[in-house]
Design a protein around this motif. Structure first.
Motif, PDB file in Angstrom:
ATOM      1  N   ASN A 188       0.827  -1.215   0.000  1.00  0.00           N
ATOM      2  CA  ASN A 188       0.000   0.000   0.000  1.00  0.00           C
ATOM      3  C   ASN A 188       0.857   1.258   0.000  1.00  0.00           C
ATOM      4  N   LEU A 189       1.974   1.224   0.743  1.00  0.00           N
ATOM      5  CA  LEU A 189       2.878   2.386   0.759  1.00  0.00           C
ATOM      6  C   LEU A 189       3.429   2.629  -0.645  1.00  0.00           C
ATOM      7  N   ILE A 190       3.923   1.556  -1.259  1.00  0.00           N
ATOM      8  CA  ILE A 190       4.524   1.710  -2.591  1.00  0.00           C
ATOM      9  C   ILE A 190       3.467   2.166  -3.598  1.00  0.00           C
ATOM     10  N   ASN A 191       2.282   1.552  -3.534  1.00  0.00           N
ATOM     11  CA  ASN A 191       1.194   1.949  -4.449  1.00  0.00           C
ATOM     12  C   ASN A 191       0.888   3.434  -4.336  1.00  0.00           C
ATOM     13  N   ASN A 192       1.184   4.007  -3.170  1.00  0.00           N
ATOM     14  CA  ASN A 192       0.877   5.420  -2.967  1.00  0.00           C
ATOM     15  C   ASN A 192       2.118   6.300  -2.955  1.00  0.00           C
ATOM     16  N   GLY A 193       3.215   5.756  -3.423  1.00  0.00           N
ATOM     17  CA  GLY A 193       4.421   6.560  -3.626  1.00  0.00           C
ATOM     18  C   GLY A 193       5.202   6.888  -2.361  1.00  0.00           C
ATOM     19  N   ILE A 194       4.975   6.120  -1.282  1.00  0.00           N
ATOM     20  CA  ILE A 194       5.741   6.361  -0.036  1.00  0.00           C
ATOM     21  C   ILE A 194       6.848   5.303   0.059  1.00  0.00           C
ATOM     22  N   LEU A 195       8.057   5.747   0.388  1.00  0.00           N
ATOM     23  CA  LEU A 195       9.205   4.832   0.389  1.00  0.00           C
ATOM     24  C   LEU A 195       9.232   3.947   1.635  1.00  0.00           C
ATOM     25  N   PRO A 196       9.251   2.607   1.470  1.00  0.00           N
ATOM     26  CA  PRO A 196       9.436   1.718   2.618  1.00  0.00           C
ATOM     27  C   PRO A 196      10.908   1.288   2.715  1.00  0.00           C
ATOM     28  N   LEU A 197      11.631   1.839   3.664  1.00  0.00           N
ATOM     29  CA  LEU A 197      13.063   1.546   3.789  1.00  0.00           C
ATOM     30  C   LEU A 197      13.290   0.676   5.024  1.00  0.00           C
ATOM     31  N   THR A 198      14.185  -0.307   4.906  1.00  0.00           N
ATOM     32  CA  THR A 198      14.484  -1.117   6.100  1.00  0.00           C
ATOM     33  C   THR A 198      15.936  -0.914   6.517  1.00  0.00           C
ATOM     34  N   PHE A 199      16.171  -0.827   7.819  1.00  0.00           N
ATOM     35  CA  PHE A 199      17.530  -0.668   8.339  1.00  0.00           C
ATOM     36  C   PHE A 199      18.360  -1.888   7.945  1.00  0.00           C
ATOM     37  N   LYS A 200      19.545  -1.674   7.391  1.00  0.00           N
ATOM     38  CA  LYS A 200      20.430  -2.818   7.102  1.00  0.00           C
ATOM     39  C   LYS A 200      20.963  -3.366   8.409  1.00  0.00           C
ATOM     40  N   ASP A 201      21.300  -2.442   9.301  1.00  0.00           N
ATOM     41  CA  ASP A 201      21.766  -2.866  10.617  1.00  0.00           C
ATOM     42  C   ASP A 201      20.713  -2.373  11.619  1.00  0.00           C
ATOM     43  N   GLU A 202      20.009  -3.338  12.218  1.00  0.00           N
ATOM     44  CA  GLU A 202      18.899  -2.956  13.110  1.00  0.00           C
ATOM     45  C   GLU A 202      19.324  -2.010  14.235  1.00  0.00           C
ATOM     46  N   ALA A 203      20.615  -2.074  14.596  1.00  0.00           N
ATOM     47  CA  ALA A 203      21.111  -1.234  15.693  1.00  0.00           C
ATOM     48  C   ALA A 203      20.986   0.251  15.355  1.00  0.00           C
ATOM     49  N   ASP A 204      20.934   0.571  14.050  1.00  0.00           N
ATOM     50  CA  ASP A 204      20.813   1.981  13.650  1.00  0.00           C
ATOM     51  C   ASP A 204      19.487   2.598  14.087  1.00  0.00           C
ATOM     52  N   TYR A 205      18.497   1.732  14.286  1.00  0.00           N
ATOM     53  CA  TYR A 205      17.191   2.208  14.779  1.00  0.00           C
ATOM     54  C   TYR A 205      17.386   3.052  16.050  1.00  0.00           C
ATOM     55  N   ASP A 206      18.298   2.577  16.912  1.00  0.00           N
ATOM     56  CA  ASP A 206      18.518   3.258  18.204  1.00  0.00           C
ATOM     57  C   ASP A 206      19.164   4.632  18.044  1.00  0.00           C
ATOM     58  N   ARG A 207      19.737   4.888  16.868  1.00  0.00           N
ATOM     59  CA  ARG A 207      20.470   6.153  16.695  1.00  0.00           C
ATOM     60  C   ARG A 207      19.570   7.302  16.233  1.00  0.00           C
ATOM     61  N   PHE A 208      18.296   6.990  16.003  1.00  0.00           N
ATOM     62  CA  PHE A 208      17.369   8.044  15.556  1.00  0.00           C
ATOM     63  C   PHE A 208      16.450   8.472  16.686  1.00  0.00           C
ATOM     64  N   ASP A 209      16.186   9.760  16.737  1.00  0.00           N
ATOM     65  CA  ASP A 209      15.221  10.291  17.700  1.00  0.00           C
ATOM     66  C   ASP A 209      14.219  11.165  16.976  1.00  0.00           C
ATOM     67  N   VAL A 210      13.086  11.377  17.619  1.00  0.00           N
ATOM     68  CA  VAL A 210      12.075  12.274  17.067  1.00  0.00           C
ATOM     69  C   VAL A 210      12.700  13.653  16.877  1.00  0.00           C
ATOM     70  N   ASP A 211      12.341  14.298  15.777  1.00  0.00           N
ATOM     71  CA  ASP A 211      12.815  15.640  15.415  1.00  0.00           C
ATOM     72  C   ASP A 211      14.175  15.658  14.722  1.00  0.00           C
ATOM     73  N   ASP A 212      14.844  14.502  14.617  1.00  0.00           N
ATOM     74  CA  ASP A 212      16.095  14.481  13.847  1.00  0.00           C
ATOM     75  C   ASP A 212      15.771  14.831  12.389  1.00  0.00           C
ATOM     76  N   GLU A 213      16.636  15.634  11.793  1.00  0.00           N
ATOM     77  CA  GLU A 213      16.451  16.038  10.394  1.00  0.00           C
ATOM     78  C   GLU A 213      17.071  14.962   9.492  1.00  0.00           C
ATOM     79  N   ILE A 214      16.272  14.453   8.573  1.00  0.00           N
ATOM     80  CA  ILE A 214      16.716  13.322   7.738  1.00  0.00           C
ATOM     81  C   ILE A 214      16.827  13.757   6.277  1.00  0.00           C
ATOM     82  N   GLU A 215      17.809  13.181   5.576  1.00  0.00           N
ATOM     83  CA  GLU A 215      17.927  13.488   4.142  1.00  0.00           C
ATOM     84  C   GLU A 215      18.186  12.205   3.337  1.00  0.00           C
TER      85      GLU A 215
END
Ligand code: MIC
Ligand code: SF4
Length: 640
Positions: free
Chosen positions: A560-587
């Motif tokens: 459904n995300l892809i059908n609607n043009g939203i990118l579904p990205l998965t962490f290659k290293d799950e540990a990176d999940y912990d390095r993100f916080d709300v309000d972090d600016e992403i590019e």
């Protein structure tokens, strides 16, 4: 060859049957229901195809049934008129729950069915390959397009033995959920085999196939054997019966053996269907409400067992017992043989043949209630009462508990629980409205509740935005787009729904997303499990969510995300999940170039914290096109 691959092979349009590779299959039948169907038909209309091209397409009205304002009735009228015009049969409100009616009247062994509801696999109880999808995928299938999916691996669930008295088909699927969990079925079809299969009737098999959706499985399938033939004969449809069995030397990717004789009554505790314990070890929890029905457990056989347990007794004074038979056929038979009166005299509140309590369309329990239910999902807040705890049980456990007032093991009952499969069901298709002839000029009626759906822009060269929310594992589409009797009437009104997006996780999310002009979501494993509702992608699209970065995704939601043009990205290293916080600016720099070049490793820059991590974006060439164009509708339009 196993049964799954036989059916896939017979319908293969593109690709090879190798697990994990994208394939496209031809779709024989489609099914929609009203809560997802309004959007699906708006999308179908947008494609400009005059008439459906499937063998059979049926639109059911069974979800949004409480008419406390004009909205639901407007949607019903739209569905009644749009289906008439475009060649779709319409099952009127009151005819029953889509999956129950489809099993009774339309399912055909060996055929493919695509439905805009995650419990479409129910028809797998009759040897059909029945898959749940987003409304847009179903609209494409109606217009004659194929359905693309990752070729599943096949898990053989080998059943031996026989269920003991008081143990039900529901306990079989709860046992499978206990073993595999809500993410254990992702990428797999559950194929049931073994001598135990013969001991199960078609409605019992349908209960098991239905709740296979809670495993995240692509679908579940049973063989079509003599029991299937007997069921179809009793439905006056023996001419449609085709034997469908796995070959004697069929192979499987894995095998799980379940001895039916060893099972005991089970219960899924709040708030996940895989939170399974035995009724015995859970003990006598006091119940405030018992609800019996839904597409999982509302067949004639189920209802007759309930009636037998209730006959001559009275529901416990502290319990509100609600019973919703699954179809008009079932209700009619109960009325004719007197079982309905046994239920009424015992104190049951009979509600219309619809989804009802299962989707929070009425019967929300009291504050802090314990509600024992026979449906398939006990997600947080789904009943309409956030503080209530929903416990999923079999019909037998539910009925026994309604009498005692506490969670009760039905094996303790002295009632005779045997119910014979009827020689003939009371079938009557007079509430299935046939479409107008091809080339008609039937008018489509659109009330003020029908709003246009949002469309994505073509993918930008570089995407930037804030991480607006960080979520844990197993976030359901009920979290992303909650729905209950107050929100369901707005399924064709995305701007209105957007005010509630992800509020079960964070009340402030919609306002923050709007203020920020969109951004990204960070999620754990199995993001988007549960309902097929496309609204869980359309509403984030409206809020300008550009991508979801997760540990893993549930199948339908990812599509459904892809059908609607939203990118579904998965962490290659799950540990990176912990390095993100709300309000972090992403590019996501040069993302358009990366997608166009088929690059599967996408660097995600965290500008706030000054690091970049690798994510995976695996898209088939077809999906690349959709993401670049800003969704499937844009892609179809650009090709016209
Ligand atoms: C559900 O059981 O959650 C629903 C309601 O049937 C959904 C569809 C919807 O959200 O409208 C489903 O299972 O797909
Ligand atoms: Fe309806 Fe509930 Fe079945 Fe969904 S799970 S189709 S809401 S009965």
């Amino acid at each position: 060859m196993n049964l799954t691959y036989q059916i896939l092979k017979n319908h293969l349009a593109e690709g090879t049957l190798t697990a994990g590779r994208e394939i496209s299959i031809r779709i024989d039948q489609t099914l929609t229901q009203d809560s997802t169907g309004t959007m699906a038909y708006l999308q179908f209309e947008a494609m400009g195809v005059p008439r459906v091209k499937t063998e059979l397409s049926v639109a059911y009205i069974d979800h949004n049934m409480l008419q406390a304002g004009f909205e639901n009735a407007d949607d019903h009228r739209y569905l009644e008129t749009v289906t008439k015009k475009h060649g779709v049969r319409l099952s009127k409100p009151g005819n029953g729950v889509c999956h129950q009616v489809h099993l009774e009247r339309f399912a055909v062994p060996g055929k493919t069915l695509l439905g805009s509801d995650s419990h479409t696999p129910t028809a797998g109880g009759l040897g059909m390959l029945a898959i749940g999808a987003g409304g847009l995928d179903v609209a494409v299938a109606m217009s004659g397009g194929t359905y693309s999916l990752l070729c599943p691996s096949v898990t053989n669930i080998k059943l031996t033995g026989t269920l003991s008295r008081g143990v039900a088909a529901k306990d079989v699927i709860l046992e499978v959920l206990r073993i595999l969990t809500v993410k254990g079925g992702v990428g797999k079809v559950m194929e049931y085999t073994g001598p135990g299969v013969k001991t199960l009737s078609v409605p019992e098999r349908a209960t098991i196939a239905n709740m296979g959706a809670e495993l995240g499985a692509t679908t579940s399938v049973f063989p079509a054997d003599e029991n299937a033939r007997a069921f179809m004969r009793a439905q006056g449809r023996e001419q449609d019966y085709v034997e469908m069995l796995p070959a004697a030397d069929a192979t499987y990717d894995e095998t799980i053996e379940i001895d039916l004789s060893s099972l005991t009554p089970l219960v899924a505790l709040p708030h996940m269907p895989d939170n399974v314990r035995t009724v015995e070890e859970t003990g006598e929890i006091k119940a405030d409400q018992v609800c019996i029905g839904s597409c999982t457990n509302s067949s004639y056989l189920d209802m007759m067992r309930v009636a037998k347990i209730l006959k001559g007794k009275t529901v416990h004074p502290d319990v509100s017992l609600v019973i919703a038979p699954g179809s008009r056929q079932v209700l009619g038979m109960l009325a004719k043989n007197g079982a309905l009166n046994d239920m009424i005299q015992a104190g049951a509140r009979i509600t219309e043949t619809a989804c009802g309590f299962c989707i929070g369309m009425g019967q929300s329990p009291r504050t802090n209630a314990v509600s024992l239910r026979t449906n398939n999902r006990n997600f947080f807040g789904r009943s309409g009462t956030k503080s209530a705890g929903i416990y999923l049980v079999s019909c037998e456990t539910a009925a026994a508990s309604a009498l005692s007032g506490v969670l009760t093991d039905p094996r303790a009952l002295d009632t005779d629980l045997t119910v014979d499969m009827p020689e003939t069901f009371l079938y009557n298709d007079n509430l299935i409205i046939m479409p107008a002839e091809a080339g008609n000029d039937a008018e489509v009626v659109r009330g003020p509740n029908i709003q246009p759906f949002p469309q994505a822009d073509a993918l930008a060269d570089t995407l930037t935005g804030k991480a607006l929310l960080k979520m844990e594992d197993n976030i359901t589409t009920n979290h992303i787009m909650p729905s209950d009797s107050k929100l369901l009437p707005f399924r064709s009104n995305i701007p209105k729904l957007s005010e509630y997006c992800l509020t079960p996780v964070d009340e402030t999310f919609p306002a923050r997303a709007k203020a920020a002009g969109g951004g990204f979501l960070i999620a754990g494993h199995n993001y988007g499990q549960g309902s097929s509702r496309e609204h869980a992608a359309l509403v984030p699209l409206y809020l300008k969510i550009r991508g979801v970065i997760a540990k893993s995704f549930a199948r339908i939601h990812k599509d459904n995300l892809i059908n609607n043009g939203i990118l579904p990205l998965t962490f290659k290293d799950e540990a990176d999940y912990d390095r993100f916080d709300v309000d972090d600016e992403i590019e996501l720099a040069d993302i358009r170039k990366l997608v166009a070049g088929g690059v599967t490793t996408v660097p995600v820059k965290n500008l706030t914290k000054g690091f970049a991590c690798e994510t995976e974006l695996v898209l088939s060439p077809r999906q690349q096109g959709m993401i670049l164009a800003g969704g499937l509708i844009n892609k179809i339009k650009s090709e016209q």
